[in-house]
Design a protein around this motif. Structure first.
Motif, mmCIF file in Angstrom:
data_model
loop_
_atom_site.group_PDB
_atom_site.id
_atom_site.type_symbol
_atom_site.label_atom_id
_atom_site.label_comp_id
_atom_site.label_asym_id
_atom_site.label_seq_id
_atom_site.Cartn_x
_atom_site.Cartn_y
_atom_site.Cartn_z
ATOM 1 N N MET A 1 0.822 -1.206 0.000
ATOM 2 C CA MET A 1 0.000 0.000 0.000
ATOM 3 C C MET A 1 0.858 1.260 0.000
ATOM 4 N N LYS A 2 1.881 1.266 0.822
ATOM 5 C CA LYS A 2 2.725 2.455 0.946
ATOM 6 C C LYS A 2 3.549 2.696 -0.311
ATOM 7 N N SER A 3 4.086 1.611 -0.880
ATOM 8 C CA SER A 3 4.985 1.768 -2.036
ATOM 9 C C SER A 3 4.232 2.047 -3.329
ATOM 10 N N THR A 4 2.954 1.665 -3.402
ATOM 11 C CA THR A 4 2.200 1.836 -4.656
ATOM 12 C C THR A 4 1.029 2.812 -4.513
ATOM 13 N N ASN A 5 0.821 3.307 -3.303
ATOM 14 C CA ASN A 5 -0.260 4.277 -3.055
ATOM 15 C C ASN A 5 -1.640 3.673 -3.302
ATOM 16 N N LEU A 6 -1.820 2.381 -2.975
ATOM 17 C CA LEU A 6 -3.098 1.710 -3.159
ATOM 18 C C LEU A 6 -4.204 2.382 -2.346
ATOM 19 N N LEU A 7 -5.401 2.422 -2.917
ATOM 20 C CA LEU A 7 -6.572 2.951 -2.227
ATOM 21 C C LEU A 7 -7.478 1.769 -1.869
ATOM 22 N N VAL A 8 -7.488 1.416 -0.592
ATOM 23 C CA VAL A 8 -8.277 0.271 -0.115
ATOM 24 C C VAL A 8 -9.542 0.791 0.555
ATOM 25 N N GLU A 9 -10.698 0.505 -0.073
ATOM 26 C CA GLU A 9 -11.966 1.003 0.460
ATOM 27 C C GLU A 9 -12.771 -0.074 1.187
ATOM 28 N N GLY A 10 -12.345 -1.344 1.059
ATOM 29 C CA GLY A 10 -13.105 -2.405 1.707
ATOM 30 C C GLY A 10 -12.232 -3.557 2.146
ATOM 31 N N LEU A 11 -12.631 -4.209 3.237
ATOM 32 C CA LEU A 11 -12.020 -5.452 3.697
ATOM 33 C C LEU A 11 -13.061 -6.555 3.620
ATOM 34 N N HIS A 12 -12.616 -7.736 3.239
ATOM 35 C CA HIS A 12 -13.523 -8.859 3.015
ATOM 36 C C HIS A 12 -12.958 -10.098 3.689
ATOM 37 N N MET A 13 -13.848 -10.906 4.279
ATOM 38 C CA MET A 13 -13.448 -12.240 4.723
ATOM 39 C C MET A 13 -14.640 -13.173 4.613
ATOM 40 N N HIS A 14 -14.349 -14.436 4.301
ATOM 41 C CA HIS A 14 -15.386 -15.461 4.199
ATOM 42 C C HIS A 14 -14.788 -16.736 4.763
ATOM 43 N N THR A 15 -15.429 -17.291 5.795
ATOM 44 C CA THR A 15 -14.816 -18.420 6.498
ATOM 45 C C THR A 15 -15.321 -19.775 6.050
ATOM 46 N N GLY A 16 -16.497 -19.827 5.408
ATOM 47 C CA GLY A 16 -17.011 -21.112 4.960
ATOM 48 C C GLY A 16 -18.517 -21.112 4.899
ATOM 49 N N SER A 17 -19.095 -22.299 4.719
ATOM 50 C CA SER A 17 -20.536 -22.432 4.572
ATOM 51 C C SER A 17 -21.141 -23.169 5.767
ATOM 52 N N GLU A 18 -22.457 -23.076 5.865
ATOM 53 C CA GLU A 18 -23.220 -23.792 6.883
ATOM 54 C C GLU A 18 -22.754 -23.462 8.293
ATOM 55 N N ILE A 19 -22.601 -22.171 8.560
ATOM 56 C CA ILE A 19 -22.187 -21.714 9.893
ATOM 57 C C ILE A 19 -23.419 -21.607 10.779
ATOM 58 N N LYS A 20 -23.470 -22.416 11.815
ATOM 59 C CA LYS A 20 -24.626 -22.438 12.714
ATOM 60 C C LYS A 20 -24.528 -21.372 13.803
ATOM 61 N N ASP A 21 -23.327 -21.087 14.244
ATOM 62 C CA ASP A 21 -23.123 -20.225 15.407
ATOM 63 C C ASP A 21 -22.925 -18.775 14.977
ATOM 64 N N PRO A 22 -23.856 -17.887 15.323
ATOM 65 C CA PRO A 22 -23.697 -16.471 14.953
ATOM 66 C C PRO A 22 -22.413 -15.851 15.490
ATOM 67 N N ASP A 23 -21.877 -16.400 16.582
ATOM 68 C CA ASP A 23 -20.681 -15.815 17.181
ATOM 69 C C ASP A 23 -19.448 -15.966 16.291
ATOM 70 N N VAL A 24 -19.495 -16.907 15.332
ATOM 71 C CA VAL A 24 -18.391 -17.019 14.370
ATOM 72 C C VAL A 24 -18.261 -15.713 13.582
ATOM 73 N N PHE A 25 -19.406 -15.140 13.192
ATOM 74 C CA PHE A 25 -19.380 -13.877 12.456
ATOM 75 C C PHE A 25 -18.885 -12.745 13.356
ATOM 76 N N LEU A 26 -19.257 -12.790 14.646
ATOM 77 C CA LEU A 26 -18.797 -11.749 15.571
ATOM 78 C C LEU A 26 -17.290 -11.840 15.772
ATOM 79 N N GLN A 27 -16.772 -13.068 15.795
ATOM 80 C CA GLN A 27 -15.323 -13.261 15.906
ATOM 81 C C GLN A 27 -14.621 -12.642 14.700
#
Length: 399
Positions: free
Chosen positions: A168-194
């Motif tokens: 980011m510093k060397s190329t002056n990247l503009l980052v407007e969003g962060l994304h993560m996806h841990t998997g499918s069929e997540i039963k526990d809402p606290d996984v998303f809170l983590q």
């Protein structure tokens, strides 16, 4: 949509055929939108089902679109999604496909250091991007669909944050969003809170951040006793966490989710015909006019689909092993209780809307099935069944 409607569709359009209930999709989408604050947006994960009519219908509900290939992006634009409502999250593609998406002016999510460096060196801050992070959270059902663990090919490890910062510093990247996806069929809402807590920690390193994308993985029930992700509880917990973060830091982000199977899974019904009832010394086989060339999920990752006999719903229950008609072991269900199945009876596989037709093939030179959308009380053919000539369409005969 009733079983009577399904039988009528089977007789009118033949089998095998995929049938999707538009009302089910709408109710699932409204379940999400009513459970979260207005600053949360939902992007349908197109890879679950990309028939252009399904995309158009979901667009009419107000959703955005999550795409994993440039052709999904093009399909989304053709279906009416505006470019600001499309997020492109490819994996293991070269820079050319990223550049194709830039020309279409959609949101772009980069998930590896190599492409991040190439993009930054060529385009700098001229085009804002998302970065997909691997949070090293193991979540989801079958290991084949868990994407956030340490050995996953998806995302840039949270432990590579310093490397991201150097790029980011060397190329002056503009980052407007962060994304993560841990998997499918997540039963526990606290996984998303983590995951959200990890996002909050990372946000301090990205001064131009506007969006936090939590992916999806909402679970739907497949059989009696199965749990569905409690999105109402999740919505309340997420809102509480965002409010606390905003109060502490003064920063406010728009939160994104990418439901796919959650929207279309329950809407899908796969209709087949019983070809033969075959008694062996140990088993009664119900052989149907389909195979894993049409519905690969049971063989691919042991998914369960409720199977019912629509033609004989009051028949005495017997135990069958339901198998396909291709030259491989293609078992859909072992020792399953069904109302007595007679040859030519119509059976239905429930919860077949996601990754059913989408993962189908012409294996054994079998033809792909038709698709029907049940909308406003009427059945509409939205894909014709393959014909023999479709098998040769792109072949070039040289002999």
């Amino acid at each position: 949509m009733t079983n009577k409607d399904l039988l009528k569709i089977a007789h009118q359009h033949g089998t095998p055929v995929y049938v999707y209930d538009a009302e089910s999709i709408r109710l699932q989408y409204e379940k999400l939108t009513s459970s979260f604050h207005s600053h949360t947006r939902f992007f349908y994960a197109a890879k679950a089902l990309t028939n252009i009519n399904i995309l158009k219908y979901i667009e009419s509900l107000g959703a955005g679109l999550d795409c994993v290939s440039i052709n999904e992006v093009r399909l989304g634009l053709r279906a009416g999604f505006t470019n600001d409502r499309i997020l492109f999250t490819p994996n293991c593609v070269d820079l050319k496909e990223i550049e194709d998406a830039m020309e279409l002016k959609v949101h772009i999510n980069i998930d590896n250091i190599s492409i991040l460096e190439q993009f930054g060196n060529r385009y700098g801050s001229s085009y804002p991007i998302f970065i997909r992070i691997n949070p090293h959270i193991y979540a989801g059902g079958n290991h084949k669909i868990s994407t956030g663990h340490i050995d996953s090919k998806f995302g840039i490890s949270i432990h590579q944050l310093r490397h991201i910062e150097r790029v980011m510093k060397s190329t002056n990247l503009l980052v407007e969003g962060l994304h993560m996806h841990t998997g499918s069929e997540i039963k526990d809402p606290d996984v998303f809170l983590q995951g959200l807590e990890i996002m909050f920690e990372l946000a301090e390193h990205f001064p131009d951040l506007k969006y936090l994308d939590m992916g999806s993985g909402f679970k739907i029930p497949y059989q009696e006793g199965d749990l569905e992700t409690d999105v109402k509880t999740l919505g309340k917990k997420v809102e509480k966490a965002l409010s606390a973060y905003q109060k502490e830091t003064g920063k406010k982000f728009q939160l994104w989710f990418e439901p796919g199977k959650f929207l279309v899974g329950n809407s899908g019904h796969f209709l087949v015909k019983a070809n033969v009832i075959k008694q062996t010394t140990a088993t009664v086989f119900c052989g149907i006019n389909s195979g894993f060339n049409h519905l690969i999920r049971p063989m691919f990752y042991d998914s369960y689909h409720l199977i019912e006999n629509l033609s004989n719903p009051r028949g005495a229950q017997r135990i069958y092993t339901v198998v396909g008609n291709i030259c491989e072991t293609d078992t859909f269900a072992w020792d399953r209780k069904l109302n007595e199945v007679r040859e030519s009876d119509v059976l239905v596989f429930r919860n077949a809307g996601a990754y059913g037709f989408e993962m189908s093939s012409n294996f054994n030179s079998r033809l792909k099935p038709a698709e029907v959308l049940f909308l406003d009380g009427k059945a509409h053919l939205i894909r014709k069944r393959d014909e023999f000539e479709d098998l040769l369409r792109n072949q070039i005969e040289i002999l």
